[in-house]
Design an enzyme around this catalytic site. Sequence first.
Site, mmCIF file in Angstrom:
data_model
loop_
_atom_site.group_PDB
_atom_site.id
_atom_site.type_symbol
_atom_site.label_atom_id
_atom_site.label_comp_id
_atom_site.label_asym_id
_atom_site.label_seq_id
_atom_site.Cartn_x
_atom_site.Cartn_y
_atom_site.Cartn_z
ATOM 1 N N ASN A 21 -7.372 22.216 93.444
ATOM 2 C CA ASN A 21 -7.807 21.687 94.748
ATOM 3 C C ASN A 21 -9.255 21.188 94.699
ATOM 4 O O ASN A 21 -9.823 20.861 95.732
ATOM 5 C CB ASN A 21 -7.646 22.746 95.840
ATOM 6 C CG ASN A 21 -8.595 23.941 95.657
ATOM 7 O OD1 ASN A 21 -9.332 24.000 94.682
ATOM 8 N ND2 ASN A 21 -8.565 24.873 96.585
ATOM 9 N N HIS B 146 -11.911 22.965 93.639
ATOM 10 C CA HIS B 146 -12.978 23.965 93.789
ATOM 11 C C HIS B 146 -13.750 24.149 92.487
ATOM 12 O O HIS B 146 -13.220 23.956 91.395
ATOM 13 C CB HIS B 146 -12.456 25.293 94.367
ATOM 14 C CG HIS B 146 -11.662 26.163 93.452
ATOM 15 N ND1 HIS B 146 -10.716 27.051 93.916
ATOM 16 C CD2 HIS B 146 -11.663 26.312 92.092
ATOM 17 C CE1 HIS B 146 -10.188 27.696 92.892
ATOM 18 N NE2 HIS B 146 -10.742 27.277 91.778
HETATM 19 C C1 F6R Z 1 -13.577 31.074 87.745
HETATM 20 C C2 F6R Z 1 -13.768 30.064 88.764
HETATM 21 C C3 F6R Z 1 -12.712 29.074 89.128
HETATM 22 C C4 F6R Z 1 -11.892 28.568 87.942
HETATM 23 C C5 F6R Z 1 -10.818 27.581 88.402
HETATM 24 C C6 F6R Z 1 -9.943 27.135 87.256
HETATM 25 O O1 F6R Z 1 -14.744 31.870 87.597
HETATM 26 O O2 F6R Z 1 -14.819 30.034 89.325
HETATM 27 O O3 F6R Z 1 -13.319 27.999 89.784
HETATM 28 O O4 F6R Z 1 -12.762 27.939 87.035
HETATM 29 O O5 F6R Z 1 -10.022 28.182 89.385
HETATM 30 O O6 F6R Z 1 -9.212 28.229 86.772
HETATM 31 P P1 F6R Z 1 -8.277 28.121 85.487
HETATM 32 O O7 F6R Z 1 -9.191 27.972 84.320
HETATM 33 O O8 F6R Z 1 -7.553 29.445 85.444
HETATM 34 O O9 F6R Z 1 -7.403 26.942 85.683
#
Ligand code: F6R
Length: 247
Positions: free
Chosen positions: A140, A142
């Site tokens: 999304n 973030h």
């Molecule tokens: C983790 C964080 C999140 C992840 C994001 C992607 O500390 O801040 O923003 O980086 O959700 O997560 P993955 O790598 O599991 O796809």
Amino acid sequence: MASRIKLLVLDTPEAVAQHVAGQFVSLVRDRPGAVLGLATGSTPERSYAEIVRLSKAERVSFAGVHAFNLDEYHGIACEHPQSYRTYMNRHLFDHLDVRPWNTYVLNGAAADVDAECASFEAKIKACGGIDLWLLGIGTNGHVAFNEPGSPADSRTRKVALAESTLASNADGRFFKTPAEVPPHALTAGVGTVLDARRLLLVAIGAKKAEIVAKAVKGPKTPDVPASLLQDHADCTFVLDKAAAERI
Ligand code: F6R
């Protein structure tokens, strides 16, 4: 201002991990007191394994390093198996000579959340700011747990997780159902992240391709928090081919 994000597209997730590890290990070799910013999630796991391997192979000590993490679930103890503190110890800190007291993961169980967030910001300042912060991106958009709607000047605070984040973190990798995922988190703000001297955002796989393209070349908007990185003077997106295919 046009996007200042630099792109590095590599063939495989392994090549991405090698690049990231190379950047961190050479920073620490050149600056043994470096201040690192770190992330959790699936994406950095390979990079952490590679940092451990490379730092041992090249005999680079992390004993003088300070490390700050992006975020932590609210309302769970550090010892919880799915806390980000547990993740960091398991994937990185336990395998390096970094001093545990120089690793800062927000305490999701703090009685006074505002004081915890203020003290996190103060510690970053006291260490002289973050030299290099590793980031991931949510589907999304973030960054850390700055969900859509988070402004560019947001600081470390308690936030509600978006439905899509609850669903992604309940797909069996970390939790089994959305109801198990803590609904709130403490997170560094977009402004906290933008203060770092250098940013490396890592994305792997086709399911990140659409949001990566929006972050890199879409309008700069709090609706896609990662697009707010477009103004940073030294931000590189390190992508495998699949994550770069929609740019
Ligand atoms: C983790 C964080 C999140 C992840 C994001 C992607 O500390 O801040 O923003 O980086 O959700 O997560 P993955 O790598 O599991 O796809």
